[in-house]
Scaffold this motif. Structure first.
Motif, PDB file in Angstrom:
ATOM      1  N   PRO A 169       1.025  14.249  12.276  1.00  0.00           N
ATOM      2  CA  PRO A 169       0.685  15.237  13.183  1.00  0.00           C
ATOM      3  C   PRO A 169      -0.641  15.766  13.490  1.00  0.00           C
ATOM      4  O   PRO A 169      -2.106  14.403  12.768  1.00  0.00           O
ATOM      5  CB  PRO A 169       1.097  16.355  12.097  1.00  0.00           C
ATOM      6  CG  PRO A 169       2.007  16.246  11.174  1.00  0.00           C
ATOM      7  CD  PRO A 169       1.731  14.233  11.240  1.00  0.00           C
ATOM      8  N   ILE A 170      -0.740  16.178  14.659  1.00  0.00           N
ATOM      9  CA  ILE A 170      -2.562  15.315  15.162  1.00  0.00           C
ATOM     10  C   ILE A 170      -3.521  16.598  14.500  1.00  0.00           C
ATOM     11  O   ILE A 170      -3.141  17.853  15.399  1.00  0.00           O
ATOM     12  CB  ILE A 170      -2.357  16.037  16.631  1.00  0.00           C
ATOM     13  CG1 ILE A 170      -1.078  14.488  17.649  1.00  0.00           C
ATOM     14  CG2 ILE A 170      -3.860  16.125  17.403  1.00  0.00           C
ATOM     15  CD1 ILE A 170      -0.892  15.014  18.765  1.00  0.00           C
ATOM     16  N   ASP A 171      -4.356  16.354  14.234  1.00  0.00           N
ATOM     17  CA  ASP A 171      -5.936  17.335  13.525  1.00  0.00           C
ATOM     18  C   ASP A 171      -6.779  17.438  14.470  1.00  0.00           C
ATOM     19  O   ASP A 171      -7.156  18.177  14.476  1.00  0.00           O
ATOM     20  CB  ASP A 171      -6.026  17.194  12.625  1.00  0.00           C
ATOM     21  CG  ASP A 171      -5.098  16.854  11.263  1.00  0.00           C
ATOM     22  OD1 ASP A 171      -4.268  17.356  10.447  1.00  0.00           O
ATOM     23  OD2 ASP A 171      -4.601  15.442  10.695  1.00  0.00           O
ATOM     24  N   ILE A 172      -6.807  16.411  15.184  1.00  0.00           N
ATOM     25  CA  ILE A 172      -8.385  16.173  15.950  1.00  0.00           C
ATOM     26  C   ILE A 172      -8.039  15.598  17.728  1.00  0.00           C
ATOM     27  O   ILE A 172      -7.075  15.659  17.626  1.00  0.00           O
ATOM     28  CB  ILE A 172      -9.167  15.472  15.865  1.00  0.00           C
ATOM     29  CG1 ILE A 172      -9.567  15.253  14.195  1.00  0.00           C
ATOM     30  CG2 ILE A 172     -10.206  15.077  16.907  1.00  0.00           C
ATOM     31  CD1 ILE A 172     -10.161  14.617  13.981  1.00  0.00           C
ATOM     32  N   GLY A 178      -7.490  10.137   6.643  1.00  0.00           N
ATOM     33  CA  GLY A 178      -6.221  11.469   6.491  1.00  0.00           C
ATOM     34  C   GLY A 178      -6.127  12.030   7.720  1.00  0.00           C
ATOM     35  O   GLY A 178      -4.811  12.578   7.621  1.00  0.00           O
ATOM     36  N   ARG A 179      -6.937  12.447   8.689  1.00  0.00           N
ATOM     37  CA  ARG A 179      -6.528  12.841   9.816  1.00  0.00           C
ATOM     38  C   ARG A 179      -6.287  12.204  10.936  1.00  0.00           C
ATOM     39  O   ARG A 179      -6.358  10.713  10.999  1.00  0.00           O
ATOM     40  CB  ARG A 179      -8.466  13.434  10.285  1.00  0.00           C
ATOM     41  CG  ARG A 179      -9.456  14.659   9.059  1.00  0.00           C
ATOM     42  CD  ARG A 179      -7.649  15.593   9.129  1.00  0.00           C
ATOM     43  NE  ARG A 179      -8.673  16.867   8.527  1.00  0.00           N
ATOM     44  CZ  ARG A 179      -8.525  17.612   7.818  1.00  0.00           C
ATOM     45  NH1 ARG A 179      -6.671  18.054   7.966  1.00  0.00           N
ATOM     46  NH2 ARG A 179      -8.756  18.381   7.037  1.00  0.00           N
ATOM     47  N   THR A 180      -5.139  12.968  11.504  1.00  0.00           N
ATOM     48  CA  THR A 180      -5.058  11.817  13.024  1.00  0.00           C
ATOM     49  C   THR A 180      -5.828  12.876  14.166  1.00  0.00           C
ATOM     50  O   THR A 180      -5.813  13.825  14.933  1.00  0.00           O
ATOM     51  CB  THR A 180      -3.510  12.426  13.383  1.00  0.00           C
ATOM     52  OG1 THR A 180      -2.593  11.331  12.065  1.00  0.00           O
ATOM     53  CG2 THR A 180      -2.569  11.439  13.939  1.00  0.00           C
ATOM     54  N   ALA A 181      -6.050  12.078  14.735  1.00  0.00           N
ATOM     55  CA  ALA A 181      -6.502  12.133  16.280  1.00  0.00           C
ATOM     56  C   ALA A 181      -5.786  11.773  17.287  1.00  0.00           C
ATOM     57  O   ALA A 181      -5.609  10.177  17.493  1.00  0.00           O
ATOM     58  CB  ALA A 181      -8.342  12.000  16.024  1.00  0.00           C
TER      59      ALA A 181
END
Length: 251
Positions: free
Chosen positions: A83-86, A6-9
Motif C-alpha cells: 500500500p502507498i504510504d508516500i 517498510g514504506r512504499t512510495a
C-alpha cells in the motif's frame, strides 16, 4: 534520521529528471518505489537505475489525468510493492512544454492541457491514495510546484495559475487530513539545470545571474527536500510551501 524502511512510495512522472532522482533517493533510504510515467521505456529505465543501486522498484504506466487509470495504478502498486504510504505528485506539464503566450492571445484549448495535468493530475492521484493512508494512520503527500505560482511570470499566466492551484489544494488538504497522521506539503522550484547541459553553459548564464547562489538547481537539491518531508523527521511539517530555489523568490 531519514530511513524509509517498510514504506512504499509512488512518484509520478519519475521516468526522467527530477522525478527519477526523487525516486532513486527514496529507494536509497529503503522505500519500495513505484515509478509512474506515461512512457514505459522511461519508467523501466528509472527502475533499472534503482535496482542497480540495490533498491526495489516497479514501473507503473498511467496517465495521471485519467481517474480510472490512476485507481488501477494505485491497485497495481499495492499488489506489487505494498500500500502507498508516500505520494510525490511530480508529473506535470513543464514550463518549456507549453506555448509562451500573452493571456489574451491564448485559447481554452491552450489552457486545457496545462490544467489537466498540473491540477487534475494532482487531484486524481491524491484522491486515490487518501483512503488507504487514513486507514493506516500515516501518509505523506508532496507536490512539486514552481515559483511561477508564487511570483507570477509574464506569458505564463495559466501555467502559474495551475501551480498556484496545486499549492492551495495542498494547504487545504493538509487541514483535512492532519488528524489522520497524513502530512501534505508543496516543494516550489526555481530553475533546474536541464539534463545534459554543463554547469558553465553560456546559454544559462542569464538564468544563473538571477540567483543569489549563482547556480541553477539540480534534481538532487529537490530530492533531498522531498526525502526530508517524506520521512518521520518531517512529521510536524504540513500545509507548507517549501521553496527550493537558490534564493530567487524569498517571500
Amino acid at each position: 534520521m531519514f530511513r524509509l524502511d517498510g514504506r512504499t512510495a509512488l512518484v509520478t512522472g519519475a521516468g526522467r529528471g527530477v522525478g527519477a532522482e526523487i525516486a532513486l533517493v527514496l529507494a536509497q533510504q529503503g522505500a519500495h518505489v513505484a515509478i509512474n510515467d506515461i512512457d514505459r521505456g522511461r519508467a523501466e529505465d528509472s527502475v533499472s537505475r534503482i535496482e542497480a543501486a540495490g533498491g526495489r522498484a516497479a514501473a507503473v504506466v498511467a496517465d495521471v489525468t485519467d481517474a480510472g487509470a490512476v485507481r488501477a495504478m494505485v491497485a497495481q502498486v499495492a499488489a506489487e510493492l505494498g500500500p502507498i504510504d508516500i505520494l510525490v505528485n511530480n508529473a506535470g506539464l513543464p514550463a518549456d512544454g507549453m506555448r509562451m503566450l500573452r493571456f489574451e492571445e491564448s485559447t481554452p484549448a491552450d489552457w486545457e492541457a496545462v490544467l489537466r495535468i498540473n491540477v487534475y493530475g494532482v487531484l486524481q492521484c491524491s484522491h486515490a491514495v487518501l483512503a488507504g493512508m487514513r486507514q493506516r494512520g500515516w501518509g505523506r503527500i508532496v507536490t512539486i510546484s514552481s515559483d511561477s505560482g508564487r511570483t507570477g511570470e509574464a506569458r505564463m499566466a495559466v501555467y502559474a495559475a495551475s501551480k498556484a492551484a496545486g499549492a492551495g489544494f495542498t494547504r487545504s488538504l493538509a487541514k483535512e487530513v492532519g488528524p489522520d497522521g497524513i502530512t501534505c506539503n508543496t516543494v516550489s522550484l526555481g530553475t533546474i539545470q536541464p539534463p545534459g547541459t554543463a554547469t558553465d553553459d553560456e546559454r544559462l548564464a542569464t538564468h544563473r545571474r538571477r540567483y543569489p547562489t549563482r547556480r541553477l538547481g539540480t534534481p538532487g537539491d529537490v530530492a533531498a527536500t522531498v526525502l526530508w518531508l517524506a520521512s518521520d523527521t518531517g512529521s510536524w511539517i504540513t500545509g507548507q510551501t517549501i521553496p527550493v530555489n537558490g534564493g530567487y523568490a524569498t517571500s
